[in-house]
Scaffold this motif. Structure first.
Motif, PDB file in Angstrom:
ATOM      1  N   ALA A  49      -0.599   6.363   4.459  1.00  0.00           N
ATOM      2  CA  ALA A  49       0.407   5.821   5.375  1.00  0.00           C
ATOM      3  C   ALA A  49       0.566   6.712   6.604  1.00  0.00           C
ATOM      4  O   ALA A  49       0.646   6.230   7.736  1.00  0.00           O
ATOM      5  CB  ALA A  49       1.745   5.672   4.642  1.00  0.00           C
ATOM      6  N   LEU A  50       0.602   8.044   6.385  1.00  0.00           N
ATOM      7  CA  LEU A  50       0.766   8.972   7.497  1.00  0.00           C
ATOM      8  C   LEU A  50      -0.443   8.972   8.432  1.00  0.00           C
ATOM      9  O   LEU A  50      -0.320   9.250   9.623  1.00  0.00           O
ATOM     10  CB  LEU A  50       1.005  10.384   6.967  1.00  0.00           C
ATOM     11  N   SER A  51      -1.614   8.652   7.891  1.00  0.00           N
ATOM     12  CA  SER A  51      -2.820   8.644   8.722  1.00  0.00           C
ATOM     13  C   SER A  51      -2.963   7.374   9.544  1.00  0.00           C
ATOM     14  O   SER A  51      -3.905   7.250  10.329  1.00  0.00           O
ATOM     15  CB  SER A  51      -4.056   8.816   7.835  1.00  0.00           C
ATOM     16  N   GLY A  52      -2.080   6.430   9.349  1.00  0.00           N
ATOM     17  CA  GLY A  52      -2.110   5.211  10.145  1.00  0.00           C
ATOM     18  C   GLY A  52      -2.851   4.061   9.513  1.00  0.00           C
ATOM     19  O   GLY A  52      -3.011   3.003  10.148  1.00  0.00           O
ATOM     20  N   LEU A  53      -3.302   4.193   8.271  1.00  0.00           N
ATOM     21  CA  LEU A  53      -3.985   3.094   7.604  1.00  0.00           C
ATOM     22  C   LEU A  53      -2.997   1.957   7.323  1.00  0.00           C
ATOM     23  O   LEU A  53      -1.842   2.215   6.956  1.00  0.00           O
ATOM     24  CB  LEU A  53      -4.605   3.566   6.289  1.00  0.00           C
ATOM     25  N   PRO A  54      -3.419   0.714   7.475  1.00  0.00           N
ATOM     26  CA  PRO A  54      -2.518  -0.416   7.191  1.00  0.00           C
ATOM     27  C   PRO A  54      -2.383  -0.618   5.683  1.00  0.00           C
ATOM     28  O   PRO A  54      -2.796  -1.642   5.130  1.00  0.00           O
ATOM     29  CB  PRO A  54      -3.225  -1.590   7.871  1.00  0.00           C
ATOM     30  N   HIS A  55      -1.789   0.360   5.006  1.00  0.00           N
ATOM     31  CA  HIS A  55      -1.801   0.359   3.548  1.00  0.00           C
ATOM     32  C   HIS A  55      -1.040  -0.823   2.959  1.00  0.00           C
ATOM     33  O   HIS A  55      -1.472  -1.411   1.964  1.00  0.00           O
ATOM     34  CB  HIS A  55      -1.241   1.685   3.012  1.00  0.00           C
ATOM     35  N   LEU A  56       0.074  -1.213   3.562  1.00  0.00           N
ATOM     36  CA  LEU A  56       0.839  -2.333   3.046  1.00  0.00           C
ATOM     37  C   LEU A  56       0.067  -3.642   3.189  1.00  0.00           C
ATOM     38  O   LEU A  56       0.069  -4.483   2.288  1.00  0.00           O
ATOM     39  CB  LEU A  56       2.187  -2.427   3.766  1.00  0.00           C
ATOM     40  N   ARG A  57      -0.615  -3.796   4.306  1.00  0.00           N
ATOM     41  CA  ARG A  57      -1.399  -5.012   4.518  1.00  0.00           C
ATOM     42  C   ARG A  57      -2.561  -5.095   3.532  1.00  0.00           C
ATOM     43  O   ARG A  57      -2.879  -6.164   3.009  1.00  0.00           O
ATOM     44  CB  ARG A  57      -1.932  -5.029   5.947  1.00  0.00           C
TER      45      ARG A  57
END
Length: 329
Positions: free
Chosen positions: A217-225
């Motif tokens: 999440a901190l790295s900017g990956l669209p983890h929720l999507r």
């Protein structure tokens, strides 16, 4: 002689200098438990029930394994992202009822499209509640499965499930070059998913989320999507399982596929996929799905009844949980 020329001692032996048999043993021990389990089963069958290894029965067992194999693909995907999907049983029961009850006076093609729509709705509901509301994936998906089963049981009191569409029964029985069509469907789905996980941004993102959700999440990956779409995909795989199971059984049922969610969970873990870890890739869960199906056929040939089969299923799930806890250490 300089110090660097003295032979070294006390260090670890490089793996390349190990004897071939030790390297082979180390490689075998690193494989998921499903491989060893299948090997043991094949040896036992060769001694006790060699007819199970005939070219007539093996394709039939593989055809029986196809629904579980498809379900475990979806289960493996969500488990890689530290989630879980227990709604497959409810989706399959819903698919069974839509295809066989005639509750909606529509064509068979439209009925199948309604089944796909059902899968999409279930996937969206699961993904939204898990991602947006941050609810427990186990509770959400189990609740959705129970709601679907309750709705189907209520509707079946007015219109009971009937026979499966004839074209679906024909498709399930069809063979191409001697291989049952459900097995080919399983492979056609499995191979692209395996490629997707290895070669695409989605696969790398899912692995990163499973390894460390906070860092992802901190790295900017669209983890929720990514988690959302993974649950949608899992629900659609359950719809495909429902198509095959309904065609295979030949009629609808309010209990069809109810044990598939737990069996897919056990197969995923035995195949080397843990929560947040996909060490077994997609091949491991596929081998585990075939192993479990072969095991049930083997025990049936030995005269084991339904009570023994249920106890064995519970033992396998417990063993899968134990294997998961040991792998975490």
């Amino acid at each position: 002689m300089s110090t660097s020329q003295w032979p070294r001692s006390g260090g670890a032996t490089p793996s390349g200098s190990l004897p071939l048999w030790r390297r082979a043993l180390r490689w075998a021990l690193a494989l998921p438990p499903a491989y060893a389990g299948l090997l043991v089963l094949l040896v036992l069958a060769a001694v006790m029930r060699p007819q199970l290894l005939s070219m007539m029965l093996l394709p039939l067992i593989a055809r029986q394994a196809a629904p579980l194999g498809l379900a475990v693909i979806g289960q493996s995907l969500v488990m890689r992202g530290r989630s879980i999907d227990l709604s497959s049983g409810g989706v399959i029961v819903g698919v069974s009822y839509l295809l066989t009850s005639g509750y909606f006076q529509v064509s068979e093609t439209v009925s199948m499209l309604l089944c796909v729509l059902l899968g999409l709705v279930v996937g969206v509901v699961n993904g939204t509640l898990i991602v947006k509301a941050r609810a427990s994936s186990m509770i959400v998906t189990l609740a959705v499965a129970m709601i679907l089963m309750g709705v189907v049981i209520a509707l079946s009191q007015f219109r009971a499930p009937g026979d499966a569409p004839e074209f679906l029964r024909e498709l399930v029985r069809k063979r191409i070059a001697g291989v049952p069509l459900p097995v080919l469907v399983w492979l056609v789905v499995l191979i692209p998913v395996a490629w997707l996980l290895r070669r695409t941004v989605y696969g790398r993102s899912l692995d990163a989320i499973g390894a460390n959700p906070q860092a992802a999440a901190l790295s900017g990956l669209p983890h929720l999507r990514v988690i959302f779409f993974t649950h949608v995909a899992s629900a659609l795989f359950s719809v495909l399982c429902g198509f095959i199971l309904v065609g295979f059984v030949g009629k609808g049922s309010v209990t069809l596929g109810q044990d598939l969610a737990l069996n897919s969970l056990a197969a995923a873990i035995l195949g080397g996929v843990n929560f947040g870890n996909g060490r077994g890739g997609m091949a491991g869960p596929a081998v585990a799905a075939f192993m479990l199906t072969f095991l049930f056929n083997f025990l049936t040939s030995l005269g084991l009844g339904e009570p023994g089969r249920l106890m064995l299923q519970g033992g396998i799930i417990a063993a899968a949980a134990l294997a998961y806890s040991l792998n975490k250490r």
